[in-house]
Design a protein around this motif. Sequence first.
Motif, short mmCIF file in Angstrom:
data_model
loop_
_atom_site.label_atom_id
_atom_site.label_comp_id
_atom_site.label_asym_id
_atom_site.label_seq_id
_atom_site.Cartn_x
_atom_site.Cartn_y
_atom_site.Cartn_z
N ARG A 1 54.76 39.80 46.58
CA ARG A 1 54.35 40.92 45.72
C ARG A 1 55.56 41.64 45.15
O ARG A 1 55.56 42.03 43.97
CB ARG A 1 53.49 41.89 46.52
CG ARG A 1 52.12 41.36 46.90
CD ARG A 1 51.37 42.39 47.77
NE ARG A 1 50.05 41.90 48.11
CZ ARG A 1 48.97 42.06 47.36
NH1 ARG A 1 49.08 42.69 46.19
NH2 ARG A 1 47.82 41.60 47.73
N GLY B 1 47.86 45.93 42.85
CA GLY B 1 46.42 45.83 43.05
C GLY B 1 46.04 44.64 43.92
O GLY B 1 46.88 44.03 44.60
N GLN B 2 44.77 44.31 43.90
CA GLN B 2 44.24 43.20 44.70
C GLN B 2 44.51 41.88 44.00
O GLN B 2 43.97 41.61 42.92
CB GLN B 2 42.72 43.38 44.92
CG GLN B 2 42.08 42.31 45.76
CD GLN B 2 42.56 42.33 47.20
OE1 GLN B 2 42.95 43.37 47.71
NE2 GLN B 2 42.54 41.19 47.85
N GLU C 1 44.46 38.76 45.89
CA GLU C 1 43.66 37.70 46.50
C GLU C 1 42.30 37.59 45.82
O GLU C 1 41.65 38.59 45.51
CB GLU C 1 43.45 37.97 48.00
CG GLU C 1 44.67 37.73 48.85
CD GLU C 1 45.64 38.91 48.83
OE1 GLU C 1 45.38 39.86 48.08
OE2 GLU C 1 46.64 38.86 49.57
N THR D 1 47.62 36.50 37.56
CA THR D 1 48.55 37.34 38.32
C THR D 1 50.00 36.89 38.19
O THR D 1 50.91 37.72 38.11
CB THR D 1 48.15 37.32 39.81
OG1 THR D 1 48.06 35.96 40.25
CG2 THR D 1 46.80 37.99 40.02
#
Length: 407
Positions: free
Chosen positions: A280, A287-288, A290, A297
């Motif tokens: 990350r 944010g999320q 997964e 992403t």
Amino acid sequence: MTFRTRVFLTALAASAITLAVGVALAAYYLRIAVPERVERSLVTQTRLAAATLSHRRPATLAELDGEADALGQLASARVTFIAPDGTVTGDSDLSLEAIRQAENHGSRPEIVQAHREGLGVARRYSTTVGAEMLYVAVPVRNPALRELASIRMAVPLTDVRVQMAAVRRLALAAGAAGLGAALALAWGSSAFLSRRVRAIADVATRYSAGDLSRPARDYGSDEIGVVARALDASVREIGRRAAELTADRARMEAILAGMTEGVLVVNDQGRLQLVNAAARRMLRLEGQAEGRHYLETVRHPDIAAQVGTALRGSAGEALELALSSQLTIMARSAPVRGGGGSGAVVVLHDITDLRRADRIRRDFVANVSHELRTPLTAIRGYVEALADGGVEPDESRRFLEVIARHT
């Protein structure tokens, strides 16, 4: 509809059908067997009476009528004596005056059949008695008693129907009692089964809530108990494995959280399954992440290409990438295959410090080389001058002082 209601209705329906079939079969048997039994009994009584009369001495009309009355009382039936010409010579239900006025019975079906076959049986309505009767006639062979050629006994079929109705009522009463007992047994068995199934369901609910402590009650030794124990053992084994997986996952998350390398795990659908803190930070994910597709992403095209290569089943070559002026990484990808499916894993190594150290090393070497070149050049020049000769002693001494100083 609850399980108890279904069990109760099923048991009750099975019992009711069984009782109904039994009562129907009993009624059918009685409807067939009772008239046949009455007929056989009447035939036997008539033949016994004929055998007795075959040895009778000659008698008057009054004596024959008295004999018919006695036989009628003994057999509980109407007894009629018929002469060879068909006239009535005795009757248990008629007086002497009525006997003299009685119709000729020579053409009656049972009499004709008795003289032809030795036994005559008929069912018909009697106007004399006013009821449907069963008639049985047997010939009497007594040469000394010429006034008697055959004997006939009759019983009203209404008595048979009354007996059958009584038996039918008893059968229905027995069926009703059996149905009541079946109702009680079905209710009790359904309550028992429902209680056991509810206990198993309560244990399953407790297991689903996460409480895997062993229940205190015993499940029994029948099939339900066997199934319940098998399910209990399965749930416990699943719980044990789930606990092991949870512990393994916690250890793995702790290891990944402590790693300086970034790790990305992608499933065969291209969705991120795991992203640790280092990844990350390197990829600046917010944010999320997964559950999202990696193309949404991972913005760097070279890393996305590494993921695509691994998803196609090929291990990508190590790739050095400068994500910014202050971050350089080495990306490696590999396919993942297992019993639960396929996917890809990408490992990101932060080599920023390594590249900075290498740059410092190169700068240091360059600086050292530059700093050494100037004195070495001077030393070399003076050494070459001394080697050529022709230098004055004072000048040679000065050359040596310069060489000593630069050294």
